[in-house]
Design a protein around this motif. Structure first.
Motif, short mmCIF file in Angstrom:
data_model
loop_
_atom_site.label_atom_id
_atom_site.label_comp_id
_atom_site.label_asym_id
_atom_site.label_seq_id
_atom_site.Cartn_x
_atom_site.Cartn_y
_atom_site.Cartn_z
N PRO A 227 30.81 5.52 -75.05
CA PRO A 227 30.44 6.55 -74.07
C PRO A 227 29.27 6.14 -73.19
O PRO A 227 29.20 6.53 -72.02
N SER A 228 28.36 5.34 -73.74
CA SER A 228 27.21 4.90 -72.94
C SER A 228 27.64 3.96 -71.81
O SER A 228 27.08 4.01 -70.71
N GLU A 229 28.63 3.12 -72.08
CA GLU A 229 29.14 2.25 -71.01
C GLU A 229 29.76 3.10 -69.91
O GLU A 229 29.54 2.85 -68.72
N ASP A 230 30.52 4.11 -70.30
CA ASP A 230 31.13 5.00 -69.31
C ASP A 230 30.04 5.74 -68.53
O ASP A 230 30.16 5.91 -67.30
N ALA A 231 29.00 6.16 -69.23
CA ALA A 231 27.92 6.90 -68.56
C ALA A 231 27.19 6.02 -67.55
O ALA A 231 26.81 6.49 -66.47
N LEU A 232 27.00 4.74 -67.87
CA LEU A 232 26.36 3.82 -66.92
C LEU A 232 27.21 3.66 -65.67
O LEU A 232 26.68 3.57 -64.55
N LYS A 233 28.52 3.61 -65.85
CA LYS A 233 29.41 3.50 -64.69
C LYS A 233 29.31 4.75 -63.81
O LYS A 233 29.30 4.65 -62.58
N VAL A 234 29.25 5.90 -64.45
CA VAL A 234 29.09 7.14 -63.69
C VAL A 234 27.75 7.13 -62.95
O VAL A 234 27.66 7.54 -61.77
N LEU A 235 26.70 6.65 -63.62
CA LEU A 235 25.38 6.59 -63.00
C LEU A 235 25.39 5.64 -61.81
O LEU A 235 24.78 5.92 -60.77
N ALA A 236 26.06 4.50 -61.95
CA ALA A 236 26.16 3.55 -60.85
C ALA A 236 26.87 4.18 -59.65
O ALA A 236 26.47 3.99 -58.49
N SER A 237 27.94 4.94 -59.92
CA SER A 237 28.67 5.62 -58.85
C SER A 237 27.79 6.66 -58.17
O SER A 237 27.77 6.78 -56.93
N TRP A 238 27.04 7.40 -58.97
CA TRP A 238 26.13 8.41 -58.42
C TRP A 238 25.08 7.76 -57.54
O TRP A 238 24.78 8.25 -56.43
N ALA A 239 24.51 6.64 -58.01
CA ALA A 239 23.48 5.94 -57.24
C ALA A 239 24.03 5.43 -55.91
O ALA A 239 23.36 5.51 -54.86
N ALA A 240 25.26 4.91 -55.94
CA ALA A 240 25.87 4.42 -54.71
C ALA A 240 26.10 5.56 -53.72
O ALA A 240 25.89 5.41 -52.51
N THR A 241 26.50 6.71 -54.23
CA THR A 241 26.71 7.88 -53.38
C THR A 241 25.39 8.32 -52.74
O THR A 241 25.35 8.65 -51.55
N GLN A 242 24.32 8.30 -53.54
CA GLN A 242 23.01 8.67 -53.00
C GLN A 242 22.59 7.71 -51.89
O GLN A 242 22.03 8.12 -50.87
N ARG A 243 22.87 6.41 -52.10
CA ARG A 243 22.52 5.41 -51.09
C ARG A 243 23.25 5.67 -49.78
O ARG A 243 22.66 5.63 -48.70
N GLU A 244 24.55 5.90 -49.88
CA GLU A 244 25.35 6.13 -48.68
C GLU A 244 24.95 7.43 -47.98
O GLU A 244 24.93 7.51 -46.75
N THR A 245 24.63 8.45 -48.76
CA THR A 245 24.18 9.72 -48.17
C THR A 245 22.88 9.53 -47.40
O THR A 245 22.69 10.08 -46.31
N THR A 246 21.97 8.74 -47.97
CA THR A 246 20.70 8.47 -47.32
C THR A 246 20.92 7.70 -46.02
O THR A 246 20.29 8.00 -44.99
N LYS A 247 21.80 6.71 -46.06
CA LYS A 247 22.11 5.94 -44.85
C LYS A 247 22.66 6.83 -43.75
O LYS A 247 22.30 6.72 -42.58
N ALA A 248 23.56 7.73 -44.13
CA ALA A 248 24.17 8.63 -43.15
C ALA A 248 23.13 9.55 -42.53
O ALA A 248 23.14 9.82 -41.32
N ALA A 249 22.21 10.03 -43.37
CA ALA A 249 21.16 10.92 -42.87
C ALA A 249 20.25 10.19 -41.89
O ALA A 249 19.81 10.76 -40.88
N VAL A 250 19.95 8.92 -42.17
CA VAL A 250 19.10 8.12 -41.29
C VAL A 250 19.79 7.92 -39.94
O VAL A 250 19.17 8.02 -38.87
N LYS A 251 21.08 7.64 -39.97
CA LYS A 251 21.83 7.42 -38.74
C LYS A 251 21.85 8.67 -37.87
O LYS A 251 21.75 8.60 -36.64
N GLU A 252 21.95 9.82 -38.51
CA GLU A 252 21.98 11.08 -37.76
C GLU A 252 20.67 11.33 -37.02
O GLU A 252 20.64 11.95 -35.95
N LYS A 253 19.57 10.87 -37.57
CA LYS A 253 18.28 11.09 -36.97
C LYS A 253 17.99 10.12 -35.83
O LYS A 253 17.08 10.33 -35.04
N MET A 254 18.75 9.01 -35.78
CA MET A 254 18.50 7.99 -34.75
C MET A 254 19.07 8.43 -33.40
O MET A 254 20.02 9.16 -33.31
#
Length: 254
Positions: A227-254
């Motif tokens: 379960p911990s391996e699965d949880a790390l994969k979920v965490l990695a996916s969450w982190a990637a989503t946060q990164r892309e959301t941040t990038k999109a927000a920056v682009k909107e402000k430009m």
């Protein structure tokens, strides 16, 4: 056979260093003390560190904890994409992390003080007691590592400032610091309760950087098909989503 000697003897040796009693002690004398007190490897190394510190020149005594990470080291940990990794110095400052490492230690990375510090987080942030499933053990480990570091470099102002802050603000820290426990913290397990993915049971390895004395890379992995391996994969996916959301927000402000 006499029981193994431990913290009380290390406390005596620690006070001996403060009085200068270890200054000039030969290796053979130190080895004899280690045998007599039945010290383990970490305690023996601490004894030798105390003796070296007592005889160090003023210039050596002013050595400070590393505060920067070379770009190539950052690239190394960024290249680790399936495991949390971060770089810390001897006093527990987190100087660099990969994306998954920042996601794993989410609350510590969010602290206002920079750089984030594992000891400060453990003792001064209430969220640490929820994050570390066995907080008592985590607290013991942090203090034992700091005590070892103080033996190697007792005149590091950054380190003494941190110890002073923690001693003033945390009775839990003061109690542990008075024990004079020392230990190696090179490998082991971390049981964590993450605010996003829940419980994690991870192995960690602390890898020294020979080109950067005082710096270590900590890498966390989960046992396969757990379960911990699965949880790390979920965490990695969450982190990637946060990164892309941040990038999109920056682009909107430009």
């Amino acid at each position: 056979m006499e029981p193994r000697r431990g913290p009380a003897e290390m406390q005596l040796l620690g006070h001996g260093e403060e009085r200068g009693n270890l200054s000039g002690a030969s290796d053979s004398v130190l080895e004899a003390l280690a045998r007599a007190f039945k010290l383990d490897d970490a305690e023996t190394a601490h004894l030798f560190d105390l003796a070296r510190a007592a005889t160090a020149s003023p210039r050596v005594r002013r050595k400070r904890s590393p505060q920067t990470v070379r770009p190539s080291v950052q690239r190394v940990i960024d290249g680790i994409t399936t495991a949390p990794a971060w770089v810390r110095n001897d006093r527990g400052d987190v100087l660099a992390a990969n994306e998954l490492g920042r996601a794993l230690y989410l609350d510590m990375m969010a602290e206002k003080a920079a750089p984030p510090n594992s000891a400060r987080f453990t003792f001064l942030n209430p969220k640490a007691r929820e994050f570390f499933t066995d907080w008592e053990r985590a607290a013991d480990d942090v203090v034992a590592v700091l005590r070892s570091t103080a033996g190697k470099n007792p005149y590091d102002k950054d380190l003494t400032d941190l110890i002073g802050e923690l001693s003033t603000r945390s009775e839990e820290f003061r109690t542990r610091w008075a024990r004079h426990d020392v230990k190696y913290h090179r490998t082991g397990r971390k049981r964590l309760h993450h605010p996003i993915v829940g419980d994690l049971d991870l192995s960690f390895e602390a890898l020294e950087l020979p080109a950067d004395p005082g710096l270590r890379i900590n890498v966390y992995t989960a046992d396969p098909a757990t379960p911990s391996e699965d949880a790390l994969k979920v965490l990695a996916s969450w982190a990637a989503t946060q990164r892309e959301t941040t990038k999109a927000a920056v682009k909107e402000k430009m």
